[in-house]
Design a protein around this motif. Structure first.
Motif, PDB file in Angstrom:
ATOM      1  N   GLY A 103       0.831  -1.375   0.089  1.00 21.26           N
ATOM      2  CA  GLY A 103      -0.167  -0.032   0.292  1.00 21.26           C
ATOM      3  C   GLY A 103       1.186   1.369  -0.596  1.00 21.26           C
ATOM      4  O   GLY A 103       0.818   2.035  -0.719  1.00 21.26           O
TER       5      GLY A 103
ATOM      6  N   ASP B 139       0.188  -5.054   5.423  1.00 21.71           N
ATOM      7  CA  ASP B 139      -0.190  -4.313   5.548  1.00 21.71           C
ATOM      8  C   ASP B 139      -1.723  -4.123   6.159  1.00 21.71           C
ATOM      9  O   ASP B 139      -2.453  -3.318   6.512  1.00 21.71           O
TER      10      ASP B 139
ATOM     11  N   THR C 101      -3.708   1.061   3.175  1.00 11.16           N
ATOM     12  CA  THR C 101      -4.823   0.934   2.036  1.00 11.16           C
ATOM     13  C   THR C 101      -5.971   1.597   2.403  1.00 11.16           C
ATOM     14  O   THR C 101      -6.437   1.578   3.570  1.00 11.16           O
TER      15      THR C 101
END
Length: 476
Positions: free
Chosen positions: A298, A322, A344
């Motif tokens: 991310g 992430d 994210t």
């Protein structure tokens, strides 16, 4: 900026200290001194690093327990604040708003922040505070003052342990933003210091004071969920823009942790409330944790899209998963799921779920299903259970401050407990337990999800029930 060195760092081992960042992240682009924290990945994966504490065994006690130890009663709580950035610079407003609190000293190496905070103190009608701005270690001089009862630490994570330690060694109670430390040996040292110095050391977990969290707590303790079986908590917050914004954190300190650890960097917001529901350290105990994680894509993807080619962040290699998912097992066999994701796209969520033999609650959005009130597989309206609100929320229905009022509730209750000589709502054993997933999830991930033992920081006293967050309104 230092190049990332992810492959040989174990957060559970002590090492020589080398700090090269202002603890308020006052200089954009400062490094984190990663070289002082290195060891072998094999030790982390095997769980042998650090001998007894790495394996979950409790070292010999160096003082008497702080369980059941109240604060000393006082008419005014004199507060020293270390760190006046985003968090400390806003929390000072609440310390100034709560009756019985007086801010007497401020510390931050960024002089402009200290001056701004000092003006808030005098504007509130309190005497001008002492200020400490002479470099990274001037907090030590603040802690030496004889007119401070409580030290509040709101600095980047690297400094939490040392500042809490310094406060207690100078006879001060201390409250720290999360996480309270980053290694198991540091957590044990804070427990031992609290017991030796007879000073409370607390993780100031504001989410424990959320309205929904406190309502669910009272309902759980009243038996509405039946026998508790499982819960979940998380910190799912898209911080990509903020972590790459030098004007927000004034440096990359938070983003750089994604080059250093793979595990759950911020478990406290989710773990604390669920631990309270289940009376962890008060009749039950978290005994082991197993963690898995996704690839770390991310932050690099965000950098590719938003950051210029000459930005220092291009020297960084991100290893933090992430999405990290951990399962915690308790001594009673209950299961707590913890999640962490700040890298994210996702709406904000702490999950905040609790289930038992009579039903469950889930947050984000809030919903409930309890027998016999609900049936036919249809969620019920949690708002209809407002009668179960904690007395704090009944007394302060519209509190000031951020995060929906939970920040104010935390400060109000802390000052109240100190003024009236009450037991704290949570203590150093809770702080250590709620933070242990930071190093242990990292270790579990390196060991392909193998369970890691969570130390018994109470040294066996968890078996006894005792008061916690579900308090009764005290007599003033």
């Amino acid at each position: 900026m230092n190049e990332a060195q992810p492959q040989n760092h174990d957060p559970n081992e002590a090492g020589p200290s080398r700090r090269s960042v202002l603890w308020t992240a006052g200089a954009a682009g400062a490094g984190l001194g990663l070289g002082g924290l290195t060891t072998t990945q094999a030790a982390a994966a095997s769980g042998t690093a650090g001998s007894a504490t790495a394996a979950g065994a409790a070292p010999a006690a160096k003082g008497k327990t702080m369980i059941g130890v109240p604060f000393e009663r006082r008419s005014t709580v004199r507060v020293g604040i270390i760190g006046l950035g985003n968090r400390g610079g806003s929390m000072i407003d609440l310390f100034l708003a709560v009756p019985g609190a007086r801010v007497v000293a401020l510390c931050d190496p960024v002089k402009e922040k200290t001056a701004k905070a000092a003006k808030k103190v005098t504007t509130a009608g309190q005497p001008a505070p002492a200020v400490y701005t002479n470099g990274d270690h001037d907090f030590e001089n603040l802690c030496k003052r004889g007119d401070i009862d409580f030290v509040y630490v709101a600095t980047p994570w690297d400094w939490h342990f040392e500042m809490a330690k310094t406060a207690m060694l100078n006879g001060k109670h201390v409250g720290v933003e999360c996480p309270i430390a980053l290694r198991l040996d540091q957590l044990w040292e804070l427990v031992d210091l609290s017991e030796r110095t007879r000073r409370h050391c607390m993780q100031l977990e504001n989410c424990c004071y959320g309205r929904n969290e406190m309502r669910v707590l009272r309902m759980a303790h009243a038996g509405l969920f039946g026998e508790l079986l499982h819960g979940a908590g998380a910190y799912i917050h898209d911080l990509r823009g903020l972590m790459f914004d030098p004007k927000y954190y004034e440096g990359p300190w938070r983003r750089l942790w994604h080059t250093r650890l793979r595990g759950d960097l911020y478990p406290n917001h989710g773990f604390g409330p669920v631990a309270n529901y289940m009376d962890i350290n008060r009749g039950d105990r978290a005994v082991r944790i197993s963690s898995v994680g996704t690839p770390a894509l991310g932050l690099a993807a965000y950098r590719e899209e938003h950051m210029p080619a000459n930005d220092p962040s291009w020297k960084e290699s991100y290893i933090e998963s992430d999405r990290t998912i951990s399962l915690v097992q308790t001594a009673k066999g209950r299961v707590i799921r913890l999640e962490h994701d700040v890298s994210t796209p996702h709406p904000y969520s702490r999950i905040n779920s609790l289930g038992g033999t009579k039903g469950l609650f889930e947050d984000y959005p809030e919903r409930i299903y309890l027998e016999p009130d609900q049936h036919n597989d249809e969620w019920g309206d949690f708002g209809k259970y407002a009668e179960w609100d904690h007395w704090l929320w009944k007394e302060h229905a519209n509190p000031p401050g951020g995060h929906g009022g939970m920040d104010y509730m935390l400060v109000f209750r802390l000052i109240q407990c100190m003024r009236l000589g009450l037991l704290p709502d949570f203590d150093v054993y809770d702080a250590a337990t709620w933070t242990a997933p930071v190093p242990l999830s990292d270790r579990s991930l390196k060991a392909h999800g193998a369970p890691q033992e969570i130390p018994d920081f109470t040294r066996g006293l968890w078996k006894k029930s005792r008061p916690g967050m579900d308090s009764q309104k005290p007599e003033e």
